[in-house]
Design a protein around this motif. Structure first.
Motif, PDB file in Angstrom:
ATOM      1  N   ASP A 101      -3.503   6.969  -7.624  1.00  0.00           N
ATOM      2  CA  ASP A 101      -2.783   7.654  -6.550  1.00  0.00           C
ATOM      3  C   ASP A 101      -3.518   7.422  -5.237  1.00  0.00           C
ATOM      4  OD1 ASP A 101      -0.896   9.240  -5.334  1.00  0.00           O
ATOM      5  OD2 ASP A 101      -1.982  11.092  -5.721  1.00  0.00           O
ATOM      6  N   GLY A 102      -2.770   7.041  -4.219  1.00  0.00           N
ATOM      7  CA  GLY A 102      -3.374   6.723  -2.925  1.00  0.00           C
ATOM      8  C   GLY A 102      -3.332   5.248  -2.604  1.00  0.00           C
ATOM      9  N   VAL A 103      -2.938   4.425  -3.583  1.00  0.00           N
ATOM     10  CA  VAL A 103      -2.728   2.989  -3.342  1.00  0.00           C
ATOM     11  C   VAL A 103      -1.263   2.802  -2.969  1.00  0.00           C
ATOM     12  CG1 VAL A 103      -2.816   0.663  -4.314  1.00  0.00           C
ATOM     13  CG2 VAL A 103      -4.542   2.360  -4.976  1.00  0.00           C
ATOM     14  N   VAL A 104      -0.995   2.266  -1.786  1.00  0.00           N
ATOM     15  CA  VAL A 104       0.372   2.205  -1.268  1.00  0.00           C
ATOM     16  C   VAL A 104       0.700   0.830  -0.692  1.00  0.00           C
ATOM     17  CG1 VAL A 104       0.508   4.671  -0.761  1.00  0.00           C
ATOM     18  CG2 VAL A 104      -0.386   3.115   0.986  1.00  0.00           C
ATOM     19  N   LYS A 105       2.004   0.538  -0.664  1.00  0.00           N
ATOM     20  CA  LYS A 105       2.551  -0.649  -0.015  1.00  0.00           C
ATOM     21  C   LYS A 105       3.676  -0.173   0.891  1.00  0.00           C
ATOM     22  CE  LYS A 105       5.387  -1.307  -4.145  1.00  0.00           C
ATOM     23  NZ  LYS A 105       6.578  -0.640  -3.633  1.00  0.00           N
ATOM     24  N   LEU A 106       4.289  -1.092   1.636  1.00  0.00           N
ATOM     25  CA  LEU A 106       5.414  -0.720   2.492  1.00  0.00           C
ATOM     26  C   LEU A 106       6.572  -1.655   2.185  1.00  0.00           C
ATOM     27  CD1 LEU A 106       6.576   1.056   4.709  1.00  0.00           C
ATOM     28  CD2 LEU A 106       5.630  -0.531   6.398  1.00  0.00           C
ATOM     29  N   ASP A 107       7.339  -1.290   1.145  1.00  0.00           N
ATOM     30  CA  ASP A 107       8.426  -2.139   0.682  1.00  0.00           C
ATOM     31  C   ASP A 107       9.786  -1.514   0.965  1.00  0.00           C
ATOM     32  OD1 ASP A 107       8.827  -4.637  -0.375  1.00  0.00           O
ATOM     33  OD2 ASP A 107       8.909  -3.978  -2.453  1.00  0.00           O
ATOM     34  N   CYS A 119     -12.706   5.684   1.078  1.00  0.00           N
ATOM     35  CA  CYS A 119     -11.376   5.852   1.658  1.00  0.00           C
ATOM     36  C   CYS A 119     -10.542   6.781   0.784  1.00  0.00           C
ATOM     37  CB  CYS A 119     -10.665   4.507   1.840  1.00  0.00           C
ATOM     38  SG  CYS A 119     -10.245   3.667   0.309  1.00  0.00           S
ATOM     39  N   ASP A 120      -9.511   7.356   1.404  1.00  0.00           N
ATOM     40  CA  ASP A 120      -8.564   8.209   0.692  1.00  0.00           C
ATOM     41  C   ASP A 120      -7.257   7.480   0.412  1.00  0.00           C
ATOM     42  OD1 ASP A 120     -10.190  10.750   1.235  1.00  0.00           O
ATOM     43  OD2 ASP A 120      -9.788  10.008   3.257  1.00  0.00           O
ATOM     44  N   ILE A 121      -7.018   6.402   1.191  1.00  0.00           N
ATOM     45  CA  ILE A 121      -5.784   5.617   1.080  1.00  0.00           C
ATOM     46  C   ILE A 121      -6.157   4.139   1.057  1.00  0.00           C
ATOM     47  CG2 ILE A 121      -3.575   5.038   2.181  1.00  0.00           C
ATOM     48  CD1 ILE A 121      -3.853   7.716   3.752  1.00  0.00           C
ATOM     49  N   LEU A 122      -5.534   3.394   0.165  1.00  0.00           N
ATOM     50  CA  LEU A 122      -5.638   1.938   0.183  1.00  0.00           C
ATOM     51  C   LEU A 122      -4.218   1.389   0.349  1.00  0.00           C
ATOM     52  CD1 LEU A 122      -6.931  -0.847  -0.178  1.00  0.00           C
ATOM     53  CD2 LEU A 122      -6.734  -0.531  -2.662  1.00  0.00           C
ATOM     54  N   ALA A 123      -3.970   0.752   1.484  1.00  0.00           N
ATOM     55  CA  ALA A 123      -2.654   0.184   1.769  1.00  0.00           C
ATOM     56  C   ALA A 123      -2.756  -1.332   1.772  1.00  0.00           C
ATOM     57  CB  ALA A 123      -2.143   0.686   3.123  1.00  0.00           C
ATOM     58  N   TYR A 124      -1.769  -1.990   1.170  1.00  0.00           N
ATOM     59  CA  TYR A 124      -1.857  -3.445   1.077  1.00  0.00           C
ATOM     60  C   TYR A 124      -0.516  -4.101   1.391  1.00  0.00           C
ATOM     61  CZ  TYR A 124       0.352  -2.996  -3.546  1.00  0.00           C
ATOM     62  OH  TYR A 124       1.218  -2.728  -4.585  1.00  0.00           O
ATOM     63  N   ALA A 125      -0.608  -5.326   1.907  1.00  0.00           N
ATOM     64  CA  ALA A 125       0.575  -6.156   2.181  1.00  0.00           C
ATOM     65  C   ALA A 125       0.129  -7.605   2.049  1.00  0.00           C
ATOM     66  CB  ALA A 125       1.122  -5.885   3.584  1.00  0.00           C
ATOM     67  N   ILE A 126       0.192  -8.120   0.820  1.00  0.00           N
ATOM     68  CA  ILE A 126      -0.363  -9.443   0.538  1.00  0.00           C
ATOM     69  C   ILE A 126       0.729 -10.489   0.295  1.00  0.00           C
ATOM     70  CG2 ILE A 126      -2.570  -8.604  -0.304  1.00  0.00           C
ATOM     71  CD1 ILE A 126      -1.509  -8.754  -3.147  1.00  0.00           C
ATOM     72  N   VAL A 173      -7.682   7.687  -5.423  1.00  0.00           N
ATOM     73  CA  VAL A 173      -8.541   6.721  -4.727  1.00  0.00           C
ATOM     74  C   VAL A 173      -9.678   7.437  -4.003  1.00  0.00           C
ATOM     75  CG1 VAL A 173      -8.641   5.057  -2.841  1.00  0.00           C
ATOM     76  CG2 VAL A 173      -6.702   5.047  -4.397  1.00  0.00           C
ATOM     77  N   GLN A 174     -10.887   6.884  -4.153  1.00  0.00           N
ATOM     78  CA  GLN A 174     -12.042   7.386  -3.404  1.00  0.00           C
ATOM     79  C   GLN A 174     -12.749   6.294  -2.614  1.00  0.00           C
ATOM     80  OE1 GLN A 174     -14.588   9.601  -6.175  1.00  0.00           O
ATOM     81  NE2 GLN A 174     -13.717  11.476  -5.299  1.00  0.00           N
ATOM     82  N   GLY A 175     -12.405   5.045  -2.890  1.00  0.00           N
ATOM     83  CA  GLY A 175     -13.055   3.957  -2.168  1.00  0.00           C
ATOM     84  C   GLY A 175     -12.664   2.611  -2.738  1.00  0.00           C
ATOM     85  N   VAL A 176     -13.246   1.555  -2.164  1.00  0.00           N
ATOM     86  CA  VAL A 176     -12.993   0.191  -2.639  1.00  0.00           C
ATOM     87  C   VAL A 176     -14.313  -0.548  -2.768  1.00  0.00           C
ATOM     88  CG1 VAL A 176     -10.690   0.079  -1.605  1.00  0.00           C
ATOM     89  CG2 VAL A 176     -12.661  -0.731  -0.281  1.00  0.00           C
ATOM     90  N   ARG A 177     -14.314  -1.527  -3.669  1.00  0.00           N
ATOM     91  CA  ARG A 177     -15.492  -2.378  -3.850  1.00  0.00           C
ATOM     92  C   ARG A 177     -15.148  -3.790  -3.375  1.00  0.00           C
ATOM     93  NH1 ARG A 177     -16.592  -1.331  -8.772  1.00  0.00           N
ATOM     94  NH2 ARG A 177     -18.423   0.003  -8.425  1.00  0.00           N
TER      95      ARG A 177
END
Length: 436
Positions: free
Chosen positions: A119-125, A228-235, A215-219
């Motif tokens: 939860d907290g990993v998001v995209k914009l679709d 981080c609290d949010i991970l947003a991606y657009a790959i 989500v609490q962070g990224v490696r």
């Protein structure tokens, strides 16, 4: 005549309008799996920043929908049965058709790293993604954004506008390297940094850290971690080809179609982000994920479905967008080829943009105004206009009409040439001749 249109986006709507302009009595069925039906996908960026209210994303009135006399069926097309001329809906009921349009668009490429399902990993679709992002975004929160192209920047800007601290990860050394040149990338990056965005270059995400499913962070590959609290991606995006593939239609990167938007089955058409359409001018089959071509393809497919044999002639890809608050117009062939931050094509992108040009000239004015032209042997192949947009309209017309620029080509290629002035003079002369 009975028409079935799978997809409720701009291509499907344009097809409905075109069909109805020729066939006043035919039955039109539109099938859509987005619960919100037709809305402005480009408008989601402005919805995120608060510049547009949710109601503004729905530009069609009830009266306009009623004038099309179509029946909307909420649900997902699960199978096409070409020999029976039937469409399977939600694995149960069947809908018969005489002509079928596949306009299901494309979907975001999903992030494939450990922990990406938290939860907290998001995209914009689509709309629900935007709503989810707004629900997560609160002042004091921190987000990491991954990816390139227009959508990644929409995520960065949308989150910043909501008071979220943003880390922006770029796998390469600059932003959107397959479309923008180095100076254009730097202009965008500088504006982001001025707005408080922390850009991390040569940063590759390898895992998502979390606790209790959140989500609490990224490696990162270099060993660093970012909280981080949010991970947003657009790959990138991928055309939704599964339905067409199951029907035995020809697939490459998208669903292959001729210049009449027909697939290998003469009663099945395709348009929009899912379509890879043959272009008679370049003799290539090309994918565009731009709103304009989707609308044009849908319109032309609708005309052909209703019996008017008319070829879709691809115009120079044209997009006016906003990058880090800076109005930017991209026309024709402008790019460099490859971008480490993208998997395939980006939303709001065209494969044509990535072709390598013959010659490049550029002029930068005060502050952020910039004009770059891609010069062919006798025509302008493309242009990027950042900031002041006075030349966007003339350049779009000159490039689309493949105007002969021989009289000014040598002037444009001179070192330090005032290319904006040269284009203005050429446009004035050419327009007078073209209009006569």
């Amino acid at each position: 005549m009975k028409y079935a249109i799978v997809g409720s986006g701009v291509a499907g709507l344009a097809a409905c309008e075109a069909i109805r302009s020729l066939d006043k009595t035919g039955e039109i069925y539109m099938l859509g799996d987005d619960p919100h039906g037709y809305y402005s996908r480009p408008g989601l960026a402005y919805y995120l920043t608060g510049e547009m209210h949710e109601k503004g994303l729905f530009p069609r009135t009830k009266k306009e929908w009623q004038s099309l006399h179509l029946r909307f069926i909420p649900g997902r097309a699960t199978r096409i049965l070409p020999s029976e001329h039937e469409l399977e809906v939600d694995g149960r009921s069947h809908l018969s058709y005489d002509r079928l349009l596949i306009a299901v668009g494309a979907q975001a490429v999903l992030l494939d790293v450990p922990g990406a399902d938290q939860d907290g990993v998001v995209k914009l679709d689509h709309m629900e993604d935007a709503r989810r992002i707004l629900k997560l975004a609160r002042r004091g929160k921190t987000a990491v954004v991954v990816g390139g192209g227009i959508t990644a920047l929409e995520l960065v800007e949308g989150l910043r506008s909501r008071g979220v601290k943003v880390h922006y990860l770029l796998r390469g050394d600059r932003y959107w390297g397959n479309v923008l040149d180095q100076q254009e990338s730097r202009i965008i990056e500088h504006r982001l940094q001025e707005d408080g965005v922390k850009i991390h270059y040569h940063a590759e995400l390898i895992g998502v850290l979390g606790k209790h499913g959140r989500v609490q962070g990224v490696r990162l590959l270099d060993g660093r971690t970012l909280r981080c609290d949010i991970l947003a991606y657009a790959i990138g995006i991928r055309p939704r080809v599964e339905l067409a593939h199951g029907a035995g239609l020809a697939i490459d990167r998208g669903v292959l179609a001729n210049e009449y938007l027909q697939t290998g089955d003469s009663d099945i058409y395709v348009a929009g982000d899912v379509a890879q359409v043959y272009d008679p001018m370049s003799k290539r089959s090309i994918i565009d994920s731009l709103w304009g071509p989707a609308r044009e393809q849908g319109h032309m497919a609708g005309l052909n479905m209703a019996g008017e044999k008319k070829a879709y002639i691809k115009s120079a890809p044209f997009n006016v967008t906003r990058l880090a608050g800076l109005t930017t117009t991209i026309i024709g062939t402008v790019g460099r080829g490859h971008d480490n931050d993208m998997v395939g094509i980006a939303r709001g992108d065209s494969e044509t943009w990535r072709a390598l040009p013959d010659a490049i000239v550029a002029q930068t004015g005060f502050e952020v105004n910039r004009l770059r032209l891609l010069v062919g042997e006798r025509t302008l192949l493309g242009a990027v206009v950042m900031g002041d947009q006075k030349l966007s309209f003339p350049l779009e017309k000159i490039i689309s009409a493949q105007a002969d620029i021989s009289p000014v080509r040598d002037k444009l290629l001179q070192p330090g040439a005032p290319i904006a002035d040269i284009i203005v003079d050429f446009w004035t002369t050419w327009r007078a001749q073209y209009a006569s």
